[in-house]
Structures are given as C-alpha cells and as structure tokens.
Design an enzyme around this catalytic site. Structure first.
Site, PDB file in Angstrom:
ATOM      1  N   ARG A 250       0.871  -1.180   0.000  1.00 30.92           N
ATOM      2  CA  ARG A 250       0.000   0.000   0.000  1.00 30.92           C
ATOM      3  C   ARG A 250       0.897   1.216   0.000  1.00 30.92           C
ATOM      4  O   ARG A 250       1.699   1.411   0.928  1.00 30.92           O
ATOM      5  CB  ARG A 250      -0.923  -0.006   1.224  1.00 30.92           C
ATOM      6  CG  ARG A 250      -1.702   1.281   1.391  1.00 30.92           C
ATOM      7  CD  ARG A 250      -2.802   1.187   2.422  1.00 30.92           C
ATOM      8  NE  ARG A 250      -3.925   0.407   1.935  1.00 30.92           N
ATOM      9  CZ  ARG A 250      -5.169   0.494   2.420  1.00 30.92           C
ATOM     10  NH1 ARG A 250      -5.440   1.314   3.425  1.00 30.92           N
ATOM     11  NH2 ARG A 250      -6.142  -0.252   1.921  1.00 30.92           N
TER      12      ARG A 250
ATOM     13  N   GLN B 214     -10.166  -4.054  -3.261  1.00 32.84           N
ATOM     14  CA  GLN B 214     -11.484  -3.630  -2.784  1.00 32.84           C
ATOM     15  C   GLN B 214     -12.554  -3.978  -3.817  1.00 32.84           C
ATOM     16  O   GLN B 214     -13.637  -4.455  -3.482  1.00 32.84           O
ATOM     17  CB  GLN B 214     -11.466  -2.118  -2.518  1.00 32.84           C
ATOM     18  CG  GLN B 214     -12.799  -1.555  -2.074  1.00 32.84           C
ATOM     19  CD  GLN B 214     -13.229  -2.069  -0.712  1.00 32.84           C
ATOM     20  OE1 GLN B 214     -12.498  -1.967   0.249  1.00 32.84           O
ATOM     21  NE2 GLN B 214     -14.428  -2.627  -0.622  1.00 32.84           N
TER      22      GLN B 214
ATOM     23  N   CYS C 212     -16.608   1.453   0.624  1.00 33.23           N
ATOM     24  CA  CYS C 212     -15.391   0.677   0.884  1.00 33.23           C
ATOM     25  C   CYS C 212     -14.944   0.779   2.342  1.00 33.23           C
ATOM     26  O   CYS C 212     -14.241  -0.103   2.835  1.00 33.23           O
ATOM     27  CB  CYS C 212     -14.277   1.136  -0.051  1.00 33.23           C
ATOM     28  SG  CYS C 212     -13.923   2.896   0.051  1.00 33.23           S
TER      29      CYS C 212
ATOM     30  N   ARG D  76     -13.907  -8.877   1.652  1.00 33.67           N
ATOM     31  CA  ARG D  76     -12.492  -8.570   1.402  1.00 33.67           C
ATOM     32  C   ARG D  76     -11.642  -9.813   1.657  1.00 33.67           C
ATOM     33  O   ARG D  76     -10.747 -10.160   0.889  1.00 33.67           O
ATOM     34  CB  ARG D  76     -12.004  -7.435   2.329  1.00 33.67           C
ATOM     35  CG  ARG D  76     -12.605  -6.065   2.078  1.00 33.67           C
ATOM     36  CD  ARG D  76     -12.222  -5.518   0.727  1.00 33.67           C
ATOM     37  NE  ARG D  76     -10.793  -5.464   0.510  1.00 33.67           N
ATOM     38  CZ  ARG D  76      -9.984  -4.474   0.908  1.00 33.67           C
ATOM     39  NH1 ARG D  76     -10.486  -3.430   1.530  1.00 33.67           N
ATOM     40  NH2 ARG D  76      -8.688  -4.509   0.645  1.00 33.67           N
TER      41      ARG D  76
HETATM   42  N1  NVA Z   1     -10.132   6.589  -1.442  1.00 37.64           N
HETATM   43  C1  NVA Z   1      -9.822   6.128  -0.115  1.00 37.64           C
HETATM   44  C2  NVA Z   1     -10.023   4.649  -0.031  1.00 37.64           C
HETATM   45  C3  NVA Z   1      -9.766   4.055   1.331  1.00 37.64           C
HETATM   46  C4  NVA Z   1      -9.971   2.597   1.369  1.00 37.64           C
HETATM   47  C5  NVA Z   1      -8.387   6.494   0.226  1.00 37.64           C
HETATM   48  O1  NVA Z   1      -7.508   6.313  -0.631  1.00 37.64           O
HETATM   49  O2  NVA Z   1      -8.138   6.969   1.328  1.00 37.64           O
HETATM   50  N1   CP Z   2     -11.409  -0.306   2.388  1.00 37.13           N
HETATM   51  C1   CP Z   2     -10.123  -0.385   2.824  1.00 37.13           C
HETATM   52  O1   CP Z   2      -9.176  -0.604   2.042  1.00 37.13           O
HETATM   53  O2   CP Z   2      -9.993  -0.219   4.154  1.00 37.13           O
HETATM   54  P1   CP Z   2      -8.619  -0.042   4.948  1.00 37.13           P
HETATM   55  O3   CP Z   2      -8.038   1.288   4.547  1.00 37.13           O
HETATM   56  O4   CP Z   2      -9.020  -0.090   6.392  1.00 37.13           O
HETATM   57  O5   CP Z   2      -7.702  -1.162   4.561  1.00 37.13           O
END
Ligand code: NVA
Ligand code: CP
Length: 307
Positions: free
Chosen positions: A102, A132, A264, A292
């Site tokens: 991430r 997701q 999400c 998920r």
């Molecule tokens: N668009 C959001 C998604 C979180 C799962 C973000 O990138 O913070």
């Molecule tokens: N929806 C999602 O990716 O949640 P987190 O940021 O908690 O992993």
C-alpha cells in the site's frame, strides 16, 4: 539432522566448530533444494498508509491458507532511511513468497514489481484499489446472482482510486458504470479510455455531474470519502463541492427498488453517506467488508499457484 533446539546464539562462540560447519552445510543444502523443510508460504505486507480492513483481511486470509504474514511497515524497515525500492525489492524477493503493498504512487508499486520476481499485489495506491473491487463485485454478485447488465453508480471523488478501479472492474464484468462527480474531479482520462476498451461499446460508461442522472434506476449505489489518505488538508475546501453527491435517502429513492448501498470504508457518516442509509435496510456494507477476506484468499491462492 543435528538439532540445536532450545539453544541461544548470543555469540558465534556459542557454537562448536562442528556445529558451525553443520549449519553452513545445511544452509548450502537448503539453498540447493537438496534438503526441504515443510514449506509454509509467507506474505509480506508493506503499507505506507493506514489500514484496518486490507491489513487484517490479508493476514487472516493468509493464515487460513496455512501461510504466515510479516508486517513490513516502512517505518520499521530500512525503506524509511532511504534504502532504494529497487534494492529492497530484490532482497525481499529472496525471503518472501508474495507481497501486498500500500503506497502513494503507482510508479513505486511498478518499480517494486519490476525488481521482485514474486507476485506483488496492489493493496491501494493513489491511482487504484483493485482488491477492494474484487470484494465489491463479489458482494454485488451475491445480492443479484450475476453482474452482467447491472448498473453500478459511484458518487463522490471521480479522480480517486475507488472510482478508477470501479470503472475498470465494472466495465470488465459487463456492468454499466456511472461516475457522479463535480466537473473539477473527473476520473483519469486514460482509465476512462481503458474502461471503454474493456466495455467494447456494449455497456454504459457515464461520467456526469448530475447525481440524479447517475442514481436513476441503478442497482448499486457506492461512495467513498471525499478526501482520500494524503489529501486530508483539502477536506474543508472539498466538503461544499461534494455535498450534492452525498448518498442519502432521497438519492436512494431514485434507484431501482432492489438497489443495494456499498461503501469501501472507512466512512465519514453524514458527509459522503448519511448514517440513516449506512445503517438502513439496503446497506450491504458489512457483508462487503467481510468479502475482502474471501476475495483476497482466492487471489492469494491463485497467485501462489495453490488453486
Ligand atoms: N479513497 C480512499 C479509499 C480508502 C480505502 C483512500 O484512498 O483513502
Ligand atoms: N477499504 C479499505 O481498504 O480499508 P482499509 O483502509 O481499512 O484497509
């Protein structure tokens, strides 16, 4: 095999000369594959942003598959001290079986994947959040029996990772995809183009600034935070712009009566979605979060060649 079970190794001098030689020989045999220990696959999680669902669902999925997980938060690795990604990737490749990353920029994920031979999974970048969408599509399929022909409507930031991955995923699944977003937050044009190619002109791809047009008779209403991770300083200026795109009861009433609501998560109640809709009869948000884990288990098993 000679056992050193239960011993400490505080100094090299804790080993006898024979034990040292035994360890060196065993290392050579393990490297060449001459000696095989029972193999349990190891997933590395390298997350530069916060995560609840992705981190935990990946870890539990891997444990349930019989594997192990190592948390490689960049702050506890040399990455935070400037070790290049190219070097980190080539080293971790030698230890791990698979990685989920991430990060912010898609190009960093690409660099990592270019330098590591093991499978690398996008666990969210600024550009995409594919894991997701696997769960989102799985949830829609559970609710409607099939995906092709359904209309999926997303309300909010059209330029974020969720909008992008939903454009691609829905087009690929033969669904109509509508993105309702302020004109100043359009999706990346390259992704819209990619989605059009995937849809082969057979399904609708609509980017609109009219939430009502997007909601009309749709089967899935979807939203996400108005300011994504890394954009928190823009929250105040974004709120009034995105307010008309809130998923609320009035918007839900314009959808197909069987419509479901997804998010999400994490959610900001009474910003992008009202508390009433989130907790309402048509919300499938908790099933979506559970999925998920199932979707990622399938992904891990197939990337590791277990299926
Ligand atoms: N668009 C959001 C998604 C979180 C799962 C973000 O990138 O913070
Ligand atoms: N929806 C999602 O990716 O949640 P987190 O940021 O908690 O992993």
């Amino acid at each position: 095999m000679r056992s050193l079970k239960g011993r400490d190794l505080l100094s090299l001098a804790d080993l006898s000369r024979d034990e040292l030689q035994f360890l060196l020989d065993l290392a050579v045999d393990l490297k060449s594959g001459k000696v095989r220990l029972q193999r349990r696959k190891v997933l590395g999680l390298m997350f530069s942003k916060a995560s609840t669902r992705t981190r935990v669902s990946f870890a539990v999925a891997m444990y349930q598959l019989g594997g192990q997980v190592i948390d490689l938060n960049p702050s506890v690795t040399q990455v935070s001290r400037g070790e290049p990604l190219q070097d980190t990737a080539r080293v971790l490749d030698r230890y791990l079986d698979i990685m989920a990353i991430r990060t912010f920029e898609q190009k960093d994920l690409k660099t990592f994947a270019d330098y590591a031979n093991i499978p690398v999974i996008n666990a969210l970048t600024d550009r995409e959040h594919p894991c997701q969408v696997l769960a989102d599509l799985m949830t829609a399929q559970e609710c409607f029996g099939q995906l092709a022909g359904l209309t999926f409507s997303y309300f909010g930031d059209g330029a974020n990772n969720m909008a992008h991955s939903l454009l691609l995923g829905c087009a690929m699944a033969g669904m109509n995809i509508r993105i309702a977003t302020p004109v100043s937050y359009p999706p990346n044009p390259d992704i819209v183009e990619q989605a059009k190619v995937l849809a082969q002109g057979k399904t609708e791809i609509l980017v609109t600034d009219s939430p009502e047009a997007a909601a009309k008779d749709c089967h899935i209403l979807y939203t996400d935070v108005w300011a994504s991770m890394g954009q928190e300083s823009e929250t105040a200026e974004r709120i009034p712009l995105f307010q008309p795109f809130q998923v609320n009861q009035k918007l839900l009433e314009q959808a197909d009566p069987r419509a479901i609501v997804l998010h999400c998560l994490p959610a900001h109640r009474d910003e992008e979605i009202t508390d009433e809709v989130m907790e309402g009869q048509q919300s499938r948000i908790w099933d979506q979060a559970e999925n998920r884990m199932h979707a990622q288990k399938a992904l891990l098993a197939s990337l590791l060649g277990e299926e």
